[in-house]
Motif scaffolding. Structure first.
Motif, PDB file in Angstrom:
ATOM      1  N   LEU A  30       0.788  -1.226   0.000  1.00  0.00           N
ATOM      2  CA  LEU A  30       0.000   0.000   0.000  1.00  0.00           C
ATOM      3  C   LEU A  30       0.827   1.286   0.000  1.00  0.00           C
ATOM      4  N   ILE A  31       2.137   1.153   0.080  1.00  0.00           N
ATOM      5  CA  ILE A  31       3.018   2.322   0.106  1.00  0.00           C
ATOM      6  C   ILE A  31       4.374   1.921  -0.454  1.00  0.00           C
ATOM      7  N   HIS A  32       5.075   2.847  -1.075  1.00  0.00           N
ATOM      8  CA  HIS A  32       6.433   2.569  -1.521  1.00  0.00           C
ATOM      9  C   HIS A  32       7.333   2.332  -0.309  1.00  0.00           C
ATOM     10  N   GLU A  33       8.206   1.380  -0.415  1.00  0.00           N
ATOM     11  CA  GLU A  33       9.089   1.062   0.709  1.00  0.00           C
ATOM     12  C   GLU A  33       9.920   2.270   1.112  1.00  0.00           C
ATOM     13  N   ARG A  34      10.384   3.032   0.131  1.00  0.00           N
ATOM     14  CA  ARG A  34      11.219   4.203   0.428  1.00  0.00           C
ATOM     15  C   ARG A  34      10.407   5.294   1.126  1.00  0.00           C
ATOM     16  N   CYS A  35       9.117   5.356   0.821  1.00  0.00           N
ATOM     17  CA  CYS A  35       8.266   6.403   1.386  1.00  0.00           C
ATOM     18  C   CYS A  35       7.843   6.089   2.818  1.00  0.00           C
ATOM     19  N   GLU A  36       7.728   4.812   3.135  1.00  0.00           N
ATOM     20  CA  GLU A  36       7.290   4.431   4.471  1.00  0.00           C
ATOM     21  C   GLU A  36       8.255   4.935   5.540  1.00  0.00           C
ATOM     22  N   LYS A  37       9.507   5.078   5.170  1.00  0.00           N
ATOM     23  CA  LYS A  37      10.517   5.546   6.118  1.00  0.00           C
ATOM     24  C   LYS A  37      10.348   7.024   6.469  1.00  0.00           C
ATOM     25  N   LYS A  38       9.562   7.739   5.677  1.00  0.00           N
ATOM     26  CA  LYS A  38       9.373   9.173   5.908  1.00  0.00           C
ATOM     27  C   LYS A  38       8.255   9.462   6.909  1.00  0.00           C
ATOM     28  N   ILE A  39       7.416   8.467   7.174  1.00  0.00           N
ATOM     29  CA  ILE A  39       6.283   8.665   8.074  1.00  0.00           C
ATOM     30  C   ILE A  39       6.684   8.351   9.507  1.00  0.00           C
ATOM     31  N   ARG A  40       6.265   9.199  10.429  1.00  0.00           N
ATOM     32  CA  ARG A  40       6.601   9.006  11.838  1.00  0.00           C
ATOM     33  C   ARG A  40       5.359   8.672  12.661  1.00  0.00           C
ATOM     34  N   PRO A  41       5.361   7.514  13.296  1.00  0.00           N
ATOM     35  CA  PRO A  41       4.252   7.200  14.201  1.00  0.00           C
ATOM     36  C   PRO A  41       4.315   8.093  15.434  1.00  0.00           C
ATOM     37  N   VAL A  42       3.240   8.144  16.184  1.00  0.00           N
ATOM     38  CA  VAL A  42       3.188   9.002  17.368  1.00  0.00           C
ATOM     39  C   VAL A  42       4.241   8.615  18.399  1.00  0.00           C
ATOM     40  N   GLY A  43       4.448   7.333  18.578  1.00  0.00           N
ATOM     41  CA  GLY A  43       5.419   6.887  19.582  1.00  0.00           C
ATOM     42  C   GLY A  43       4.767   6.547  20.906  1.00  0.00           C
ATOM     43  N   ARG A  44       5.571   6.222  21.886  1.00  0.00           N
ATOM     44  CA  ARG A  44       5.052   5.730  23.168  1.00  0.00           C
ATOM     45  C   ARG A  44       4.963   6.793  24.255  1.00  0.00           C
ATOM     46  N   THR A  45       5.772   7.847  24.169  1.00  0.00           N
ATOM     47  CA  THR A  45       5.743   8.882  25.206  1.00  0.00           C
ATOM     48  C   THR A  45       4.692   9.918  24.829  1.00  0.00           C
ATOM     49  N   THR A  46       3.479   9.724  25.341  1.00  0.00           N
ATOM     50  CA  THR A  46       2.359  10.581  24.959  1.00  0.00           C
ATOM     51  C   THR A  46       1.554  11.019  26.177  1.00  0.00           C
ATOM     52  N   CYS A  47       0.778  12.063  25.988  1.00  0.00           N
ATOM     53  CA  CYS A  47      -0.138  12.542  27.012  1.00  0.00           C
ATOM     54  C   CYS A  47      -1.156  11.445  27.332  1.00  0.00           C
ATOM     55  N   MET A  48      -1.393  11.217  28.606  1.00  0.00           N
ATOM     56  CA  MET A  48      -2.291  10.153  29.044  1.00  0.00           C
ATOM     57  C   MET A  48      -3.768  10.498  28.822  1.00  0.00           C
ATOM     58  N   LYS A  49      -4.025  11.706  28.327  1.00  0.00           N
ATOM     59  CA  LYS A  49      -5.410  12.107  28.040  1.00  0.00           C
ATOM     60  C   LYS A  49      -5.657  12.179  26.529  1.00  0.00           C
ATOM     61  N   CYS A  50      -4.928  13.056  25.835  1.00  0.00           N
ATOM     62  CA  CYS A  50      -5.200  13.273  24.411  1.00  0.00           C
ATOM     63  C   CYS A  50      -4.303  12.475  23.481  1.00  0.00           C
ATOM     64  N   GLY A  51      -3.212  11.911  24.010  1.00  0.00           N
ATOM     65  CA  GLY A  51      -2.323  11.120  23.181  1.00  0.00           C
ATOM     66  C   GLY A  51      -1.297  11.914  22.411  1.00  0.00           C
ATOM     67  N   LYS A  52      -1.171  13.203  22.723  1.00  0.00           N
ATOM     68  CA  LYS A  52      -0.198  14.043  22.018  1.00  0.00           C
ATOM     69  C   LYS A  52       1.225  13.682  22.470  1.00  0.00           C
ATOM     70  N   PRO A  53       2.181  13.567  21.542  1.00  0.00           N
ATOM     71  CA  PRO A  53       3.565  13.271  21.939  1.00  0.00           C
ATOM     72  C   PRO A  53       4.108  14.350  22.865  1.00  0.00           C
ATOM     73  N   ILE A  54       4.754  13.940  23.936  1.00  0.00           N
ATOM     74  CA  ILE A  54       5.339  14.887  24.875  1.00  0.00           C
ATOM     75  C   ILE A  54       6.811  14.551  25.080  1.00  0.00           C
ATOM     76  N   LYS A  55       7.580  15.577  25.386  1.00  0.00           N
ATOM     77  CA  LYS A  55       9.020  15.393  25.554  1.00  0.00           C
ATOM     78  C   LYS A  55       9.383  14.970  26.970  1.00  0.00           C
ATOM     79  N   ASP A  56       8.585  15.395  27.931  1.00  0.00           N
ATOM     80  CA  ASP A  56       8.861  15.105  29.335  1.00  0.00           C
ATOM     81  C   ASP A  56       8.337  13.716  29.703  1.00  0.00           C
ATOM     82  N   LYS A  57       9.228  12.763  29.856  1.00  0.00           N
ATOM     83  CA  LYS A  57       8.825  11.391  30.155  1.00  0.00           C
ATOM     84  C   LYS A  57       8.296  11.231  31.578  1.00  0.00           C
ATOM     85  N   THR A  58       8.537  12.226  32.415  1.00  0.00           N
ATOM     86  CA  THR A  58       8.079  12.133  33.807  1.00  0.00           C
ATOM     87  C   THR A  58       6.656  12.662  33.980  1.00  0.00           C
ATOM     88  N   GLY A  59       6.175  13.457  33.027  1.00  0.00           N
ATOM     89  CA  GLY A  59       4.837  14.027  33.124  1.00  0.00           C
ATOM     90  C   GLY A  59       3.801  13.113  32.491  1.00  0.00           C
TER      91      GLY A  59
END
Length: 237
Positions: A30-59
């Motif tokens: 469904l996507i070019h292999e070279r293009c898939e590398k350009k997309i960034r998933p949200v990741g695991r360090t996120t706000c526990m309410k809205c899911g927005k990526p956050i830099k502070d792992k302690t918050g």
């Protein structure tokens, strides 16, 4: 018969890569292999309410959610907005509905176990104003919801809630303006459908004003748990 029909459709309307928009070769995923590398998933360090990526792992919460009381229980997103902004634009305005299959595949990969744990009664797309949808030809949130519902085996309900008035584009307003803009913008259409837990689907999460406005109506309907999944979300700066 179905395979033959799919082949004819693929010749007339070839599937395109959701990143570069070039035509995908037959047999290519469904996507070019070279293009898939350009997309960034949200990741695991996120706000526990809205899911927005956050830099502070302690918050636990982003700055917005610390200040704001939301009507939903928790939200999740698939990608970081900047990495898919062009893709989302074409998905919404250029008729690239086929991108939804790729988005749903990634939703299942990154959020499949979460959706299963939530165990929702229904997936419900954020509705568009009827006149606006007729002009565009489709509601991108509904297209995304159907693809995610199919991938994660959750029923999708499109006509439970409607948008009763055409609001000002949210990108033109600040946070307070967004909330005022959405007052009485949604209305539950089907009171005969009873849900205990739902997942709302939209394309982008910014301040949560739209999700909150819809969630508020479902709270009135008696829905106990309300989550959302969006295609993309911004990052706390």
């Amino acid at each position: 018969m179905n395979k033959a029909a799919d082949f004819v459709v693929s010749l007339l309307y070839p599937r395109r890569c959701p990143v570069c928009d070039d035509v995908l070769r037959r047999g290519e995923k469904l996507i070019h292999e070279r293009c898939e590398k350009k997309i960034r998933p949200v990741g695991r360090t996120t706000c526990m309410k809205c899911g927005k990526p956050i830099k502070d792992k302690t918050g636990e919460f982003c700055d917005d959610c610390v200040k704001t009381t939301h009507c939903f229980d928790r939200g999740y997103s698939i990608f970081r907005y900047r990495s898919v902004s062009g893709s989302i634009y074409r998905f919404k305005y250029a008729g690239r509905r086929e991108y939804a299959d790729f988005y749903a595949e990634k939703a299942k990969k990154y959020l499949g176990s979460t959706i299963k744990a939530i165990n929702p009664d229904a997936i419900i797309p954020i509705p568009m104003y009827a006149a606006k949808m007729r002009k565009r030809g489709y509601n991108q949130a509904a297209v995304l919801a159907k693809a995610i519902g199919k991938a994660c085996n959750v029923p999708v309900y499109e006509n439970v809630i409607i948008r009763t008035r055409n609001t000002v584009p949210m990108k033109l307003l600040d946070q307070q303006g967004r909330r005022s803009n959405l007052k009485k913008a949604f209305n539950i259409r089907r009171n005969d459908v009873k849900f205990k837990c739902i997942i709302l689907i939209d394309d982008i999460y910014t301040t949560g004003s739209t999700i909150d406005a819809v969630a508020k109506e479902f709270r009135r309907m008696g829905v106990e748990r309300i989550y959302f999944v969006t295609l993309a979300i911004g990052q706390v700066v």
